[in-house]
Design a protein around this motif. Structure first.
Motif, PDB file in Angstrom:
ATOM      1  N   GLU A  79     -25.704  37.805  49.641  1.00 49.61           N
ATOM      2  CA  GLU A  79     -25.401  36.690  50.433  1.00 49.61           C
ATOM      3  C   GLU A  79     -25.797  35.319  49.464  1.00 49.61           C
TER       4      GLU A  79
ATOM      5  N   PRO B 236     -18.238  37.703  40.340  1.00 47.63           N
ATOM      6  CA  PRO B 236     -18.148  38.263  41.560  1.00 47.63           C
ATOM      7  C   PRO B 236     -16.786  39.243  41.281  1.00 47.63           C
ATOM      8  N   HIS B 237     -17.040  40.454  41.587  1.00 48.21           N
ATOM      9  CA  HIS B 237     -15.618  41.579  41.547  1.00 48.21           C
ATOM     10  C   HIS B 237     -14.851  41.053  40.088  1.00 48.21           C
TER      11      HIS B 237
ATOM     12  N   THR C 207     -19.408  46.455  42.951  1.00 43.10           N
ATOM     13  CA  THR C 207     -18.918  46.134  44.083  1.00 43.10           C
ATOM     14  C   THR C 207     -19.684  45.996  45.249  1.00 43.10           C
ATOM     15  N   GLU C 208     -20.713  47.015  45.437  1.00 43.95           N
ATOM     16  CA  GLU C 208     -21.693  47.155  46.366  1.00 43.95           C
ATOM     17  C   GLU C 208     -22.360  45.894  46.643  1.00 43.95           C
TER      18      GLU C 208
ATOM     19  N   TRP D  95     -27.233  46.336  42.897  1.00 46.26           N
ATOM     20  CA  TRP D  95     -27.103  46.552  43.969  1.00 46.26           C
ATOM     21  C   TRP D  95     -28.596  47.281  44.506  1.00 46.26           C
TER      22      TRP D  95
ATOM     23  N   TRP E 163     -21.792  42.674  45.191  1.00 47.78           N
ATOM     24  CA  TRP E 163     -20.949  41.471  45.374  1.00 47.78           C
ATOM     25  C   TRP E 163     -20.407  41.289  46.922  1.00 47.78           C
ATOM     26  N   ASP E 164     -20.218  42.807  47.379  1.00 46.84           N
ATOM     27  CA  ASP E 164     -19.941  43.037  48.853  1.00 46.84           C
ATOM     28  C   ASP E 164     -21.075  42.294  49.759  1.00 46.84           C
ATOM     29  N   HIS E 165     -22.371  42.762  49.377  1.00 50.58           N
ATOM     30  CA  HIS E 165     -23.325  42.454  50.306  1.00 50.58           C
ATOM     31  C   HIS E 165     -24.394  41.391  49.963  1.00 50.58           C
TER      32      HIS E 165
END
Length: 283
Positions: free
Chosen positions: A255, A241-242, A248-249, A220, A251-253
């Motif tokens: 694109e 992913p995850h 987590t940050e 991240w 894979w959450d962000h």
């Protein structure tokens, strides 16, 4: 061997506890290779593991692997084969059935544990087959590459062997804990991912990050640095992913770019076990 006896023996084998075997992983796989010599579908999986180990031991990238999981009908294959060799009630056939089916749970466990062996013995976390690196080299073209978190440098070595310009970097923070970074296959510069990007961002067209450590925000932090720099480099990420890799940050962000290039990069990067890692183009 009659069908009722077969079902009874199958039930017994399924619920048998795994034995603790003191032999080394490759010794066990070699023994399985000979034990299941007459069962091509099973032997093929074992052969792939032994060949990959042989190639890695020689300092080469390994071949692409199939999913290392025993066929669901393994016991039936054994039963059918033995029935062609031995008459019903033959003590030799019954003994071979017991030996082969008793070995299946441990063999299945060992096949699924090949990644663990690679991690502890070679410091290879993402299984990196030579055909995938060839696809990556095609994607890179005439651009220079920065690999961060390179570990022992399997990807960088493959790209350098393909005559690509590669800046291989790794913080080498894991050398005290496992084989990662202890025996690099190619020269690697001791830099963190963010520091490496800041140093080489104006010289490269592709950044590669494979299997960022699980739960740590290093990926991240790198993604934020790349976005802040407003660079036009392609960001190639290998991970789950995850799951087993990254934060987590991230894979959450992240694109994801889905196009012909991303599909081509995954053509030879295929699942070998329960980990569902893939190759992603991230922006």
């Amino acid at each position: 061997m009659n069908p009722k006896k077969l079902q009874k023996l199958k039930k017994k084998v399924r619920h048998a506890p795994l034995s603790q075997r003191p032999t080394t992983y490759i010794d066990r796989m070699t023994a399985y290779y000979h034990q299941f010599n007459d069962y091509p579908a099973i032997k093929l999986l074992i052969s792939n593991v032994l060949l990959a180990d042989k190639m890695l031991a020689a300092g080469n990238l390994p071949q692409q692997l199939p999913l290392l999981q025993l066929p669901d009908d393994s016991q039936d294959q054994i039963y059918q084969k033995l029935n062609t060799l031995y008459a019903p009630g033959d003590a030799t056939g019954d003994q071979l059935w017991n030996e082969l089916t008793a070995a299946l749970p441990q063999l299945d466990h060992d096949l699924r544990s090949f990644r663990d062996y690679l991690e502890t013995h070679y410091g290879m976390w993402a299984y990196t087959p030579a055909p995938f690196v060839t696809d990556l080299a095609t994607f890179v073209g005439d651009r220079a590459v920065l690999e961060v978190m390179a570990g022992n440098g399997y990807i960088s070595k493959g790209l350098r062997d393909a005559h690509k310009t590669v800046f291989a970097t790794d913080s080498q923070a894991w050398t005290a804990e496992n084989e990662t970074g202890r025996y690099p296959l190619t020269p690697i510069e001791p830099l963190s991912a963010v520091d490496a990007f800041h140093k080489y961002q104006d010289q490269v067209g592709v950044v590669v990050m494979s299997w960022s450590p699980d739960g740590l925000p290093l990926d991240w932090e790198l993604l934020q640095a790349m976005r802040a720099a407003h660079t036009s480099v392609d960001f190639v990420v290998i991970g789950e992913p995850h799951g087993a890799t990254g934060s987590t940050e991230f894979w959450d962000h992240a694109e994801f770019i889905e196009n012909a290039d991303s599909r081509a990069l995954n053509h030879h990067f295929t699942q070998i076990d329960l980990v569902q890692d893939h190759v992603y183009l991230v922006k």
